[in-house]
Design a protein around this motif. Structure first.
Motif, PDB file in Angstrom:
ATOM      1  N   TYR A 111       2.830   6.746  12.307  1.00  0.00           N
ATOM      2  CA  TYR A 111       2.533   5.362  11.936  1.00  0.00           C
ATOM      3  C   TYR A 111       1.020   5.177  11.924  1.00  0.00           C
ATOM      4  O   TYR A 111       0.358   5.439  12.934  1.00  0.00           O
TER       5      TYR A 111
ATOM      6  N   CYS B  52      -1.007   2.559   9.274  1.00  0.00           N
ATOM      7  CA  CYS B  52      -1.351   1.172   8.926  1.00  0.00           C
ATOM      8  C   CYS B  52      -0.123   0.268   8.824  1.00  0.00           C
ATOM      9  O   CYS B  52      -0.229  -0.938   9.015  1.00  0.00           O
ATOM     10  N   GLY B  53       1.023   0.842   8.468  1.00  0.00           N
ATOM     11  CA  GLY B  53       2.219   0.034   8.241  1.00  0.00           C
ATOM     12  C   GLY B  53       2.172  -0.790   6.978  1.00  0.00           C
ATOM     13  O   GLY B  53       3.031  -1.644   6.763  1.00  0.00           O
TER      14      GLY B  53
ATOM     15  N   ALA C 207       1.390   0.680   3.681  1.00  0.00           N
ATOM     16  CA  ALA C 207       1.372   1.535   2.491  1.00  0.00           C
ATOM     17  C   ALA C 207      -0.033   1.901   2.041  1.00  0.00           C
ATOM     18  O   ALA C 207      -0.257   2.210   0.874  1.00  0.00           O
TER      19      ALA C 207
ATOM     20  N   CYS D  31      -2.372   4.111   4.125  1.00  0.00           N
ATOM     21  CA  CYS D  31      -3.028   5.321   4.656  1.00  0.00           C
ATOM     22  C   CYS D  31      -2.276   6.615   4.357  1.00  0.00           C
ATOM     23  O   CYS D  31      -2.882   7.676   4.296  1.00  0.00           O
ATOM     24  N   GLY D  32      -0.963   6.559   4.240  1.00  0.00           N
ATOM     25  CA  GLY D  32      -0.179   7.752   3.935  1.00  0.00           C
ATOM     26  C   GLY D  32       0.246   8.574   5.141  1.00  0.00           C
ATOM     27  O   GLY D  32       0.894   9.608   4.988  1.00  0.00           O
TER      28      GLY D  32
HETATM   29  S1  FES Z   1       1.648   3.958   7.988  1.00  0.00           S
HETATM   30 FE1  FES Z   1       2.588   4.017   6.058  1.00  0.00          FE
HETATM   31  S2  FES Z   1       0.961   4.109   4.647  1.00  0.00           S
HETATM   32 FE2  FES Z   1      -0.026   3.832   6.583  1.00  0.00          FE
END
Ligand code: FES
Ligand code: FES
Length: 154
Positions: A35, A37-38, A40, A42-43
């Protein structure tokens, strides 16, 4: 609901809109998917769904019913994923490692669809964030996997 993850079938009791990331990590205990950024952005949470890279923090779990999910825990059972991990090790890509499962997923998806990507295709696909700044090593590894003679060749 019934999920297929890493070639195994799991019965999961979760709301349909629960992010796939939470099911993978909290319900199934596969903590290699991270986990960040939550949102979408950072990847870090990237997984493969039917061979395509998706950001599991914004993927409702109901959306992957009937599809094949692959996480970092099983990426080396994929021929391309195995090569990616070996090349990552060869290039000593990881620093803290937090983003690296997502980076490996992005590289694996790219190379499964485009075995010899151009420099532009690599730049377009390898967009996950890395707070340790391992971008040069990531790109060197993917260029190596793409069969380029030197970093930056295409
Ligand atoms: S935690 Fe899913 S894109 Fe950053
Ligand atoms: S290796 Fe530390 S965040 Fe990428």
């Amino acid at each position: 609901m019934e999920l297929r993850i890493n070639q195994k079938t799991y019965q999961v009791d979760a709301d349909a809109d629960t992010p796939l990331l939470w099911v993978i990590r909290d319900d199934l205990g596969m903590t290699g998917t991270k986990y960040g950024c939550g949102l979408a952005q950072c990847g870090a949470c990237s997984v493969l769904v039917d061979g395509n890279v998706v950001r599991s923090c914004v993927t409702p779990v109901a959306g992957v019913v009937g599809r094949e999910v692959t996480t970092i825990e099983a990426i080396e059972s994929d021929e391309v994923g195995k090569r990616v991990v070996a090349t990552w090790v060869e290039h000593q890509v990881a620093q803290c490692g937090y983003c690296q499962s997502g980076q490996v997923m992005a590289a694996t998806a790219l190379l499964k669809h485009t075995p010899q990507p151009s420099a532009a295709e690599i730049d377009a696909a390898m967009i996950n964030l890395c707070r340790c700044g391992t971008y040069n090593a990531i790109h060197a590894a993917v260029h190596d996997l793409a069969g380029h003679s030197a970093k930056g060749d295409a």
